[in-house]
Design a protein around this motif. Structure first.
Motif, PDB file in Angstrom:
ATOM      1  N   PHE A 331       0.836  -1.212   0.000  1.00 34.54           N
ATOM      2  CA  PHE A 331       0.000   0.000   0.000  1.00 34.54           C
ATOM      3  C   PHE A 331       0.865   1.254   0.000  1.00 34.54           C
ATOM      4  O   PHE A 331       1.968   1.255   0.548  1.00 34.54           O
ATOM      5  N   ASP A 332       0.323   2.303  -0.598  1.00 32.66           N
ATOM      6  CA  ASP A 332       0.995   3.600  -0.518  1.00 32.66           C
ATOM      7  C   ASP A 332      -0.015   4.683  -0.898  1.00 32.66           C
ATOM      8  O   ASP A 332      -1.137   4.377  -1.331  1.00 32.66           O
ATOM      9  N   GLU A 333       0.397   5.935  -0.749  1.00 33.04           N
ATOM     10  CA  GLU A 333      -0.452   7.061  -1.135  1.00 33.04           C
ATOM     11  C   GLU A 333       0.365   7.993  -2.021  1.00 33.04           C
ATOM     12  O   GLU A 333       1.542   8.249  -1.731  1.00 33.04           O
ATOM     13  N   ALA A 334      -0.261   8.497  -3.078  1.00 35.23           N
ATOM     14  CA  ALA A 334       0.437   9.463  -3.936  1.00 35.23           C
ATOM     15  C   ALA A 334      -0.160  10.844  -3.690  1.00 35.23           C
ATOM     16  O   ALA A 334      -1.395  10.983  -3.625  1.00 35.23           O
ATOM     17  N   ASP A 335       0.688  11.837  -3.577  1.00 33.26           N
ATOM     18  CA  ASP A 335       0.209  13.214  -3.435  1.00 33.26           C
ATOM     19  C   ASP A 335      -0.130  13.697  -4.850  1.00 33.26           C
ATOM     20  O   ASP A 335       0.755  13.986  -5.653  1.00 33.26           O
ATOM     21  N   ILE A 336      -1.414  13.771  -5.147  1.00 31.08           N
ATOM     22  CA  ILE A 336      -1.806  14.137  -6.526  1.00 31.08           C
ATOM     23  C   ILE A 336      -2.377  15.561  -6.584  1.00 31.08           C
ATOM     24  O   ILE A 336      -3.156  15.891  -7.486  1.00 31.08           O
ATOM     25  N   THR A 337      -1.960  16.402  -5.631  1.00 25.65           N
ATOM     26  CA  THR A 337      -2.467  17.778  -5.600  1.00 25.65           C
ATOM     27  C   THR A 337      -2.168  18.501  -6.927  1.00 25.65           C
ATOM     28  O   THR A 337      -3.053  19.112  -7.524  1.00 25.65           O
ATOM     29  N   GLU A 338      -0.910  18.372  -7.380  1.00 24.03           N
ATOM     30  CA  GLU A 338      -0.543  19.066  -8.630  1.00 24.03           C
ATOM     31  C   GLU A 338      -1.227  18.406  -9.829  1.00 24.03           C
ATOM     32  O   GLU A 338      -1.686  19.086 -10.747  1.00 24.03           O
ATOM     33  N   MET A 339      -1.285  17.088  -9.794  1.00 25.05           N
ATOM     34  CA  MET A 339      -1.916  16.359 -10.906  1.00 25.05           C
ATOM     35  C   MET A 339      -3.389  16.767 -11.032  1.00 25.05           C
ATOM     36  O   MET A 339      -3.903  16.996 -12.125  1.00 25.05           O
ATOM     37  N   GLU A 340      -4.045  16.903  -9.890  1.00 20.93           N
ATOM     38  CA  GLU A 340      -5.460  17.266  -9.892  1.00 20.93           C
ATOM     39  C   GLU A 340      -5.638  18.686 -10.443  1.00 20.93           C
ATOM     40  O   GLU A 340      -6.571  18.954 -11.207  1.00 20.93           O
ATOM     41  N   ALA A 341      -4.718  19.582 -10.068  1.00 15.10           N
ATOM     42  CA  ALA A 341      -4.800  20.963 -10.572  1.00 15.10           C
ATOM     43  C   ALA A 341      -4.650  20.949 -12.098  1.00 15.10           C
ATOM     44  O   ALA A 341      -5.399  21.634 -12.819  1.00 15.10           O
ATOM     45  N   ILE A 480      -8.407  14.780   0.697  1.00 13.20           N
ATOM     46  CA  ILE A 480      -7.477  15.805   1.190  1.00 13.20           C
ATOM     47  C   ILE A 480      -7.075  15.440   2.619  1.00 13.20           C
ATOM     48  O   ILE A 480      -7.931  15.194   3.469  1.00 13.20           O
ATOM     49  N   LYS A 481      -5.756  15.392   2.841  1.00  9.28           N
ATOM     50  CA  LYS A 481      -5.244  15.016   4.170  1.00  9.28           C
ATOM     51  C   LYS A 481      -4.170  16.013   4.592  1.00  9.28           C
ATOM     52  O   LYS A 481      -3.494  16.597   3.733  1.00  9.28           O
ATOM     53  N   PRO A 482      -3.962  16.181   5.896  1.00 13.76           N
ATOM     54  CA  PRO A 482      -2.869  17.067   6.341  1.00 13.76           C
ATOM     55  C   PRO A 482      -1.523  16.361   6.181  1.00 13.76           C
ATOM     56  O   PRO A 482      -1.354  15.239   6.646  1.00 13.76           O
ATOM     57  N   LYS A 483      -0.620  16.992   5.462  1.00 11.10           N
ATOM     58  CA  LYS A 483       0.718  16.395   5.269  1.00 11.10           C
ATOM     59  C   LYS A 483       1.756  17.347   5.855  1.00 11.10           C
ATOM     60  O   LYS A 483       1.687  18.570   5.638  1.00 11.10           O
ATOM     61  N   TYR A 484       2.690  16.787   6.566  1.00  3.09           N
ATOM     62  CA  TYR A 484       3.703  17.605   7.242  1.00  3.09           C
ATOM     63  C   TYR A 484       4.839  17.894   6.259  1.00  3.09           C
ATOM     64  O   TYR A 484       5.648  17.032   5.939  1.00  3.09           O
ATOM     65  N   ILE A 485       4.847  19.109   5.711  1.00  3.93           N
ATOM     66  CA  ILE A 485       5.855  19.463   4.712  1.00  3.93           C
ATOM     67  C   ILE A 485       6.556  20.747   5.188  1.00  3.93           C
ATOM     68  O   ILE A 485       5.875  21.737   5.509  1.00  3.93           O
ATOM     69  N   ASN A 486       7.872  20.735   5.164  1.00  8.01           N
ATOM     70  CA  ASN A 486       8.665  21.901   5.586  1.00  8.01           C
ATOM     71  C   ASN A 486       8.176  22.482   6.912  1.00  8.01           C
ATOM     72  O   ASN A 486       7.809  23.664   7.003  1.00  8.01           O
ATOM     73  N   ASN A 487       8.082  21.645   7.882  1.00  9.75           N
ATOM     74  CA  ASN A 487       7.739  22.039   9.263  1.00  9.75           C
ATOM     75  C   ASN A 487       6.312  22.556   9.451  1.00  9.75           C
ATOM     76  O   ASN A 487       6.014  23.237  10.425  1.00  9.75           O
ATOM     77  N   GLU A 488       5.472  22.294   8.485  1.00  5.70           N
ATOM     78  CA  GLU A 488       4.073  22.655   8.735  1.00  5.70           C
ATOM     79  C   GLU A 488       3.121  21.685   8.020  1.00  5.70           C
ATOM     80  O   GLU A 488       3.500  21.067   7.027  1.00  5.70           O
ATOM     81  N   PHE A 489       1.927  21.597   8.579  1.00  2.65           N
ATOM     82  CA  PHE A 489       0.908  20.740   7.958  1.00  2.65           C
ATOM     83  C   PHE A 489       0.265  21.484   6.794  1.00  2.65           C
ATOM     84  O   PHE A 489      -0.114  22.656   6.926  1.00  2.65           O
ATOM     85  N   LYS A 490       0.160  20.761   5.672  1.00  3.11           N
ATOM     86  CA  LYS A 490      -0.467  21.387   4.506  1.00  3.11           C
ATOM     87  C   LYS A 490      -1.552  20.457   3.976  1.00  3.11           C
ATOM     88  O   LYS A 490      -1.387  19.219   4.018  1.00  3.11           O
ATOM     89  N   PRO A 491      -2.658  21.001   3.487  1.00  6.61           N
ATOM     90  CA  PRO A 491      -3.692  20.122   2.924  1.00  6.61           C
ATOM     91  C   PRO A 491      -3.247  19.604   1.550  1.00  6.61           C
ATOM     92  O   PRO A 491      -2.935  20.397   0.660  1.00  6.61           O
ATOM     93  N   ARG A 492      -3.163  18.315   1.412  1.00  5.32           N
ATOM     94  CA  ARG A 492      -2.733  17.725   0.127  1.00  5.32           C
ATOM     95  C   ARG A 492      -3.750  16.666  -0.297  1.00  5.32           C
ATOM     96  O   ARG A 492      -4.332  15.964   0.551  1.00  5.32           O
ATOM     97  N   LEU A 493      -3.948  16.531  -1.595  1.00  7.21           N
ATOM     98  CA  LEU A 493      -4.876  15.514  -2.112  1.00  7.21           C
ATOM     99  C   LEU A 493      -4.105  14.195  -2.255  1.00  7.21           C
ATOM    100  O   LEU A 493      -3.168  14.105  -3.045  1.00  7.21           O
ATOM    101  N   MET A 494      -4.507  13.217  -1.470  1.00  9.26           N
ATOM    102  CA  MET A 494      -3.755  11.952  -1.420  1.00  9.26           C
ATOM    103  C   MET A 494      -4.559  10.832  -2.094  1.00  9.26           C
ATOM    104  O   MET A 494      -5.750  10.656  -1.827  1.00  9.26           O
ATOM    105  N   LEU A 495      -3.875  10.101  -2.954  1.00  7.28           N
ATOM    106  CA  LEU A 495      -4.526   8.999  -3.701  1.00  7.28           C
ATOM    107  C   LEU A 495      -4.029   7.656  -3.158  1.00  7.28           C
ATOM    108  O   LEU A 495      -2.844   7.343  -3.262  1.00  7.28           O
ATOM    109  N   PRO A 496      -4.929   6.833  -2.573  1.00  2.11           N
ATOM    110  CA  PRO A 496      -4.488   5.536  -2.045  1.00  2.11           C
ATOM    111  C   PRO A 496      -4.283   4.510  -3.160  1.00  2.11           C
ATOM    112  O   PRO A 496      -5.137   4.365  -4.047  1.00  2.11           O
TER     113      PRO A 496
END
Ligand code: CAO
Length: 530
Positions: A331-341, A480-496
């Motif tokens: 199992f894994d998750e892909a951050d598809i925020t940019e892909m979705e945009a 959309i899930k909170p992802k810890y990026i560069n010391n802060e949580f950011k909302p990212r679209l995650m694809l399981p």
């Protein structure tokens, strides 16, 4: 306009040969429209309907349920005044309907036409016709099987009450029938016309026993009670048993029959399969105890629903794949925020071309890139399990959910197609799948399958490898899930993503590498250009 008789042949069915006829939807005398279904064929992958090449009136059927056909097999003759027919030419070979009727008895003896009806089958409920051994013109001998019926408890064969010739058939496979319904009209040979209604005692005994004492007893009772016609002189088994054996890949000549005169009954086939699975009794095999027979109506109201053919075939294949392939799911998750945009930004453009841009086509492209990076995923084991056959083409199967069950059409050369081309092709082939019109060729040749449940929901699942492929990707709904990026949580679209693979071919480390590669490409689509 000139009416002529045309031979209707089986068209190109994608190279499939000896495909079984499982339903004949027309009978002599029927007026049919162009494209109306004539017969249904069933290969090990799918069912397919063969449509009429033009309108006309059916003259003579050349196939029956259970026959095996290939491209070019003669289906029927059709009287038609349309000039546009496939390659089938006019023929004078058709027996005029009247002649067929006259020749049915095959005798000059005085004869009359009588109705053959469904006998007392021991139940008031309608039962399904699952096999027709007769068609117009069939010569019958007394006690030969005319049709096979199936209730939720047992199958039973209805024997001919006399010898003669069938002049008209009134029912077809799939019909629900009850006592008294007319099966066929037949010309009776006077000398042998002992009974004009079907003898009821034998089927009744069998079915009544089935209702009261459960399936196993019923099948034995059925077998001993009924006189059957054997299509193959050496193996004593009815059509329902033959179909079961065919579905399970059992060679009936190896099965010892426990029925009357050594007749093979369904239970014998089940026992045979069980024995093989148990390694013929050796301690290495799987010892699977049979499922108990439970009368659920004891606990509340129930309703019995027949499984569709696709579901039955899928069930058999899934079971085989599940039992024979050691599965691991990564199992894994892909951050598809940019892909979705990117997808949203290009949706309108795609719509102009008539395409609906869904995440699936991006995933298809990313899968191809991962297959190129890890060629052992684009491979099949040979039949001996000794060599890996690496494929240099990239054809992807896509699981499509249809009302009759799951089918997997294949989209070819995904590496060579644009996202819009893939969207158009995916829409067209899934529509065809849902209409039950896929040809076997359209389900052959896949290298890797994607099963996307993303449009429905769920967080993850464990798909079953579509053998002889060695891996399958399950896609669930992005969120959309909170992802810890560069010391802060950011909302990212995650694809399981769930990758199941055949552990005989793929090591766990490679499984993880493949998924990481896939995730990386989906996260940053520019990598697909590298
Ligand atoms: N996450 C979030 N949304 C998703 C998504 C995902 N992973 N995948 C698709 N969607 C969205 C689509 O964008 C679309 O939304 P919009 O209409 O708002 O754009 C919606 O879900 C419906 O998509 P779709 O299902 O029509 O199209 P698709 O290209 O994703 O899938 C097909 C096509 C044929 C694969 C699909 O219709 C299907 O039949 N899926 C079922 C497969 C199946 O049964 N697998 C199980 C096999 S194992 O038993």
């Amino acid at each position: 306009m000139v009416t002529s008789n045309k031979e209707v042949l089986v068209p190109d069915i994608g190279g499939a040969t000896d495909v079984q006829v499982i339903e004949v939807a027309v009978k002599p005398g029927d007026s049919i429209k162009a494209e109306q279904t004539l017969i249904t064929l069933e290969s090990d992958k799918a069912t397919m309907e063969i449509p009429a090449p033009c309108a006309g009136v059916i003259q003579e059927l050349k196939v029956k349920v259970g026959d095996k056909v290939s491209e070019g097999s003669f289906i029927l003759t059709l009287a038609s005044d349309e000039t546009k027919v496939t390659k089938q030419e006019a023929t004078n070979a058709t027996i005029p309907p009247k002649k067929a009727e006259e020749s049915a008895s095959g005798s000059n003896q005085p004869s009359k036409i009588v109705e053959i009806k469904i006998p007392d089958i021991g139940t008031d409920s309608a039962v399904t016709v699952i096999d027709m051994a007769i068609k117009r013109g069939t010569k019958i001998t007394q006690d030969a099987t005319l049709i096979t019926l199936e209730s939720d408890k047992a199958t039973m064969e209805v024997p001919a009450p006399f010898s003669g010739g069938i002049t008209d058939v009134k029912i077809k496979v799939g019909d629900k029938v009850k006592q008294g319904d007319v099966i066929a009209l037949a010309q009776v040979i006077a000398a042998e016309n002992k009974n004009q209604s079907v003898k009821a005692e034998q089927p009744v005994a069998a079915l009544k026993q089935a209702e009261s004492s459960g399936r196993e007893t019923a099948e034995k009772a059925n077998a001993s009670a009924m006189q059957t016609v054997m299509h193959n002189a050496e193996i004593h088994a009815g059509p329902a048993v033959r179909r079961l054996a065919n579905q399970l890949g059992v060679d009936l000549s190896k099965v010892a029959g426990s029925g009357r005169k050594g007749r093979v009954v369904e239970e014998d086939v089940h026992q045979f399969v069980k024995k093989v699975l148990q390694g013929g009794g050796s301690s290495n095999g799987l010892a699977i105890s049979s499922a108990p027979i439970i009368d659920f109506s004891k606990f509340g109201t129930t309703q019995t629903q027949l499984l569709s053919r696709i579901k039955k075939i899928t069930g058999i294949n899934m079971h085989r794949n599940w039992v024979t392939v050691p599965h691991v799911t990564q199992f894994d998750e892909a951050d598809i925020t940019e892909m979705e945009a990117f997808r949203q930004a290009n949706k309108a453009e795609a719509e102009k071309a008539g395409a609906k841009l869904t995440p699936l086509v991006f995933i298809m492209k990313a899968v191809v890139a991962a297959l190129k990076a890890y060629p052992q995923f684009n491979a099949s084991l040979d039949s001996m399990g000794e060599n890996l056959i690496l494929k240099k083409y990239f054809h992807l199967g896509v699981a499509v959910d249809t009302l009759s069950g799951l089918v997997v059409p294949v989209i070819r050369d995904v590496d060579q197609k644009s996202l819009i081309q893939l969207s158009l092709e995916l829409a067209a082939i899934s529509k065809k799948a849902r209409e039950g019109k896929l040809l076997p060729t359209e389900m052959q040749g896949g290298c890797f399958t994607i099963s996307s449940l993303g449009g429905i929901g769920g967080t993850a699942f464990t798909p079953i490898v579509n053998c002889p492929e060695v891996a399958i990707l399950g896609v669930s709904k992005s969120e959309i899930k909170p992802k810890y990026i560069n010391n802060e949580f950011k909302p990212r679209l995650m694809l399981p993503l769930s990758l199941s693979y055949d552990h005989r071919v793929i090591d766990g480390a490679d499984g993880a590498r493949f998924v990481v590669h896939l995730v990386s490409n989906l996260t940053d689509l520019r990598k697909l250009l590298l």
